[in-house]
Design a protein around this motif. Structure first.
Motif, PDB file in Angstrom:
ATOM      1  N   MET A 121     -30.458  -2.110   4.222  1.00 19.27           N
ATOM      2  CA  MET A 121     -29.997  -0.713   4.159  1.00 19.27           C
ATOM      3  C   MET A 121     -30.476  -0.086   2.850  1.00 19.27           C
ATOM      4  O   MET A 121     -30.587  -0.764   1.832  1.00 19.27           O
ATOM      5  CB  MET A 121     -28.477  -0.647   4.243  1.00 19.27           C
ATOM      6  CG  MET A 121     -27.908  -1.085   5.587  1.00 19.27           C
ATOM      7  SD  MET A 121     -26.128  -0.816   5.710  1.00 19.27           S
ATOM      8  CE  MET A 121     -25.540  -2.065   4.566  1.00 19.27           C
ATOM      9  N   THR A 122     -30.739   1.183   2.889  1.00 18.85           N
ATOM     10  CA  THR A 122     -31.175   1.889   1.699  1.00 18.85           C
ATOM     11  C   THR A 122     -30.414   3.187   1.558  1.00 18.85           C
ATOM     12  O   THR A 122     -30.144   3.879   2.535  1.00 18.85           O
ATOM     13  CB  THR A 122     -32.680   2.194   1.755  1.00 18.85           C
ATOM     14  OG1 THR A 122     -32.958   2.942   2.952  1.00 18.85           O
ATOM     15  CG2 THR A 122     -33.510   0.919   1.768  1.00 18.85           C
ATOM     16  N   ILE A 123     -30.062   3.508   0.316  1.00 20.65           N
ATOM     17  CA  ILE A 123     -29.382   4.764   0.034  1.00 20.65           C
ATOM     18  C   ILE A 123     -30.379   5.897   0.214  1.00 20.65           C
ATOM     19  O   ILE A 123     -31.550   5.776  -0.167  1.00 20.65           O
ATOM     20  CB  ILE A 123     -28.825   4.743  -1.403  1.00 20.65           C
ATOM     21  CG1 ILE A 123     -27.764   3.653  -1.517  1.00 20.65           C
ATOM     22  CG2 ILE A 123     -28.233   6.095  -1.781  1.00 20.65           C
ATOM     23  CD1 ILE A 123     -27.252   3.437  -2.916  1.00 20.65           C
ATOM     24  N   LYS A 125     -32.804   8.980  -0.141  1.00 13.55           N
ATOM     25  CA  LYS A 125     -33.563   9.470  -1.280  1.00 13.55           C
ATOM     26  C   LYS A 125     -34.267  10.754  -0.882  1.00 13.55           C
ATOM     27  O   LYS A 125     -34.733  10.888   0.254  1.00 13.55           O
ATOM     28  CB  LYS A 125     -34.593   8.416  -1.714  1.00 13.55           C
ATOM     29  CG  LYS A 125     -35.447   8.824  -2.911  1.00 13.55           C
ATOM     30  CD  LYS A 125     -36.430   7.712  -3.268  1.00 13.55           C
ATOM     31  CE  LYS A 125     -37.323   8.118  -4.444  1.00 13.55           C
ATOM     32  NZ  LYS A 125     -38.315   7.065  -4.761  1.00 13.55           N
ATOM     33  N   GLN A 137     -24.057   1.821   6.967  1.00 14.81           N
ATOM     34  CA  GLN A 137     -25.119   2.588   6.307  1.00 14.81           C
ATOM     35  C   GLN A 137     -24.577   3.873   5.688  1.00 14.81           C
ATOM     36  O   GLN A 137     -24.926   4.237   4.562  1.00 14.81           O
ATOM     37  CB  GLN A 137     -26.215   2.919   7.323  1.00 14.81           C
ATOM     38  CG  GLN A 137     -26.990   1.706   7.817  1.00 14.81           C
ATOM     39  CD  GLN A 137     -27.865   2.030   9.029  1.00 14.81           C
ATOM     40  OE1 GLN A 137     -27.760   3.101   9.618  1.00 14.81           O
ATOM     41  NE2 GLN A 137     -28.725   1.095   9.406  1.00 14.81           N
ATOM     42  N   GLU A 165     -22.495   3.062   2.588  1.00 17.97           N
ATOM     43  CA  GLU A 165     -23.317   2.756   1.422  1.00 17.97           C
ATOM     44  C   GLU A 165     -23.856   4.027   0.778  1.00 17.97           C
ATOM     45  O   GLU A 165     -23.966   4.136  -0.449  1.00 17.97           O
ATOM     46  CB  GLU A 165     -24.489   1.849   1.828  1.00 17.97           C
ATOM     47  CG  GLU A 165     -25.347   1.436   0.642  1.00 17.97           C
ATOM     48  CD  GLU A 165     -26.576   0.641   1.060  1.00 17.97           C
ATOM     49  OE1 GLU A 165     -26.915  -0.317   0.349  1.00 17.97           O
ATOM     50  OE2 GLU A 165     -27.198   0.981   2.073  1.00 17.97           O
ATOM     51  N   ALA A 166     -24.166   5.025   1.608  1.00 17.41           N
ATOM     52  CA  ALA A 166     -24.736   6.267   1.096  1.00 17.41           C
ATOM     53  C   ALA A 166     -23.702   7.199   0.491  1.00 17.41           C
ATOM     54  O   ALA A 166     -24.023   8.013  -0.380  1.00 17.41           O
ATOM     55  CB  ALA A 166     -25.466   6.985   2.228  1.00 17.41           C
ATOM     56  N   SER A 199     -35.778   9.812   2.818  1.00 17.76           N
ATOM     57  CA  SER A 199     -35.879   8.447   3.345  1.00 17.76           C
ATOM     58  C   SER A 199     -34.493   7.814   3.312  1.00 17.76           C
ATOM     59  O   SER A 199     -33.584   8.306   2.658  1.00 17.76           O
ATOM     60  CB  SER A 199     -36.867   7.623   2.517  1.00 17.76           C
ATOM     61  OG  SER A 199     -36.425   7.541   1.171  1.00 17.76           O
ATOM     62  N   GLY A 200     -34.370   6.707   4.026  1.00 15.89           N
ATOM     63  CA  GLY A 200     -33.091   5.996   4.055  1.00 15.89           C
ATOM     64  C   GLY A 200     -32.743   5.567   5.465  1.00 15.89           C
ATOM     65  O   GLY A 200     -33.433   5.881   6.432  1.00 15.89           O
ATOM     66  N   SER A 201     -31.638   4.863   5.602  1.00 13.45           N
ATOM     67  CA  SER A 201     -31.174   4.370   6.891  1.00 13.45           C
ATOM     68  C   SER A 201     -30.687   5.531   7.748  1.00 13.45           C
ATOM     69  O   SER A 201     -30.415   6.632   7.252  1.00 13.45           O
ATOM     70  CB  SER A 201     -30.035   3.383   6.683  1.00 13.45           C
ATOM     71  OG  SER A 201     -28.929   4.045   6.067  1.00 13.45           O
ATOM     72  N   GLN A 210     -28.983   8.832   6.456  1.00 14.55           N
ATOM     73  CA  GLN A 210     -29.666  10.111   6.673  1.00 14.55           C
ATOM     74  C   GLN A 210     -28.740  11.114   7.354  1.00 14.55           C
ATOM     75  O   GLN A 210     -28.750  12.312   7.033  1.00 14.55           O
ATOM     76  CB  GLN A 210     -30.909   9.889   7.543  1.00 14.55           C
ATOM     77  CG  GLN A 210     -32.054   9.202   6.842  1.00 14.55           C
ATOM     78  CD  GLN A 210     -33.021  10.189   6.183  1.00 14.55           C
ATOM     79  OE1 GLN A 210     -32.755  11.367   6.066  1.00 14.55           O
ATOM     80  NE2 GLN A 210     -34.160   9.685   5.751  1.00 14.55           N
TER      81      GLN A 210
END
Length: 526
Positions: free
Chosen positions: A1-3, A5, A218, A221-222, A320-322, A326
């Motif tokens: 997972m990504t925060i 951006k 997800q 996390e964001a 960008s991100g999960s 998003q």
């Protein structure tokens, strides 16, 4: 997972972001502060901010959805049909497509679309009917039709219908009275376009097999980054790009290089329905990655992109991100954009106008307006004065485009079958190339719950091309005095009438033979 951006190009929004940070807009949204958007919006905002913490409040749904899915699969029921409009269909569509699981989304009243859904294997089918009230004409018609189809096939209809609705709604009562398989109650303090992580998004997606727990993870996390009063908050930057690019009110959205499938269509509804009102707003334009609007000489556009497809010299935000991240990013950014534009991002006053017009036509069922003229398989009609002195299809198109202003846009509104008539989407880039202006394409009646709000309530600078078709095979709606063919025709006519009443130029092309008419239009526009 990504925060999530956000990276911006070709513009400096730091002053706007600093202002948002100083006014603590992000943390106030997170705290559900209904005063952010002004006194006129305060009541609506007070009952529409439940979306900010859905990554926490939707957790109890997971076990219920998992249990129902297990029961359905044990009974061999793995064909999930979703009847929903607007956010009730667009969010599950992007969730399931991204997850690679099958969900049959029924958000059309075109008879051929409905018939195709009915012609599937009913022995394996469950329909999820999603409606806040149950009174939405599209979903009510779908429900009635599937219930009869199940019964006619010797299947207990009640056991195959799952309902998603608001607590205390007429639909909740109907579901109980009819003994439907399961009723999921969503948070009533959330509007449809912000409902991706409520029961409206999670139930059909989870039943179809998507990992909805991961989706909530997800978003969770964001959330801290999106709720922080910080100059690093990506939602503040995206909101600033959307709403604070001087002289630019079009957002071109594409998904180049992203593994999130169909996201631009979901974002399109979120932005259009939230901001397109009071004669202002941001027009989102969902496009293919090769769209002419993304060329290096595209002018006067605000570009909000999902991947690195920057247009030289044009303000651009690359996100960008999960998927879960998003969704929360764009919801927050849209609320921020509403604040910057000085509008209420939670109401949709002009969606109802087309609904009322369609209902009036269904009740009266007047004779169709006579065509100005017919060319090949195309009957041509236009708003008042548009076709004066015009006697050819090419001339009619030229007359419409002649009304296009320097800052305007073209809207193509196709009340047809998005699968059968998919080739028709090619006229969108063709028109964008011809006019040099942003061009939207929407399948009706689906787009009425999306860009349809902006067309009527946003900047009055569009020209509108409506395409309808004959229905050689129609589908009856049980206990209703109209068919699906009659319904979609009334929705199209009602939409065109409301636009025309507001002084918008509307060209209406009716295909007496859809297959040959589509080819005729493709030849014309290419």
């Amino acid at each position: 997972m990504t925060i999530p951006k956000v990276t911006t190009h070709n513009g400096d929004w730091s002053e706007v972001v600093d202002k948002l940070v100083a006014e603590k807009i992000a943390s106030r949204i997170a705290a559900k502060d209904a005063t952010i958007w002004g006194p006129e919006a305060e009541h609506e905002a007070s009952i529409r901010l439940g979306w900010v913490d859905l990554h926490e409040t939707s957790r109890p749904l997971l076990a219920e959805i998992e249990a129902l899915q297990a029961d359905l699969r044990a009974e061999g029921l793995d064909r999930i049909v979703l009847s929903g409009m607007g956010g009730s269909s667009l969010a599950p569509e992007v969730i399931t497509r991204t997850a690679g699981v099958e969900l049959i989304v029924l958000d059309s009243t075109d008879p051929s679309v409905v018939k195709r859904a009915l012609d599937g294997d009913l022995s394996k089918t469950v329909i999820v009917v999603s409606s806040k009230s149950g009174g939405t004409v599209e979903t009510d018609s779908h429900r009635r039709t599937f219930a009869k189809a199940f019964t006619d096939a010797g299947i207990d209809a009640a056991s195959r219908i799952v309902v998603v609705t608001d607590p205390g709604s007429p639909f909740e009562k109907l579901s109980k009275d009819e003994g439907y398989r399961k009723t999921f109650l969503a948070d009533p303090n959330i509007g449809g376009r912000y409902s991706a992580l409520t029961a409206f998004g999670l139930v059909p997606s989870g039943l179809a097999g998507a990992d909805i727990a991961e989706l909530l993870d997800q978003a969770a996390e964001a959330a801290p980054a999106l709720q922080a009063d910080s100059a690093d908050n990506p939602a503040l930057w995206l909101g600033a790009v959307l709403a604070a690019s001087a002289g630019r009110d079009k957002a071109i959205i594409t998904a180049d290089g992203s593994d999130i499938v169909g996201f631009p269509d979901w974002a399109e509804q979120l932005i259009a329905e939230s901001t397109g009102k009071n004669g202002t707003g941001v027009l989102p334009v969902a496009v293919e990655v090769t769209a002419p609007e993304l060329s290096s000489d595209a002018a006067d556009l605000t570009n909000a992109l999902l991947a690195d497809k920057a247009t030289s010299g044009v303000p651009t935000a690359l996100t960008s991100g999960s998927l879960g991240g998003q969704m929360l990013l764009w919801e927050t950014a849209t609320a921020v954009a509403g604040y910057l534009l000085g509008i209420n991002p939670f109401d949709q006053p002009d969606v109802e106008s087309a609904k009322k017009a369609a209902r009036g036509l269904l009740d009266a069922q007047p004779e169709p307006e006579a065509a100005a003229f017919t060319e090949g398989a195309v009957e041509v009609r236009g708003s008042e004065g548009l076709l004066d002195g015009v006697d050819s299809l090419q001339g009619a198109v030229d007359a419409l485009l002649g009304k296009l202003e320097d800052k305007g846009y073209v809207a193509v509104m196709a009340y047809l079958d998005s699968e059968r008539d998919a080739d028709l989407v090619a006229i969108r880039p063709a028109l964008a190339t011809k006019t040099g202006r942003p061009t939207t394409f929407g399948w009706g009646p689906r787009f009425l719950h999306s860009t349809g709000q902006y067309h009527k309530g946003g900047h009055p600078e569009g020209v509108y091309l409506q395409i309808t078709g004959a229905h050689p095979v129609d589908v009856e709606i049980p206990d209703r005095p109209f068919t699906f063919g009659t319904l979609i025709s009334a929705q199209a006519a009602g939409d065109a009438n409301v636009l025309a009443e507001r002084g918008r130029p509307v060209l209406r092309l009716h295909l007496t033979d859809v297959a040959s008419g589509v080819q005729q239009l493709l030849s014309l526009f290419k």
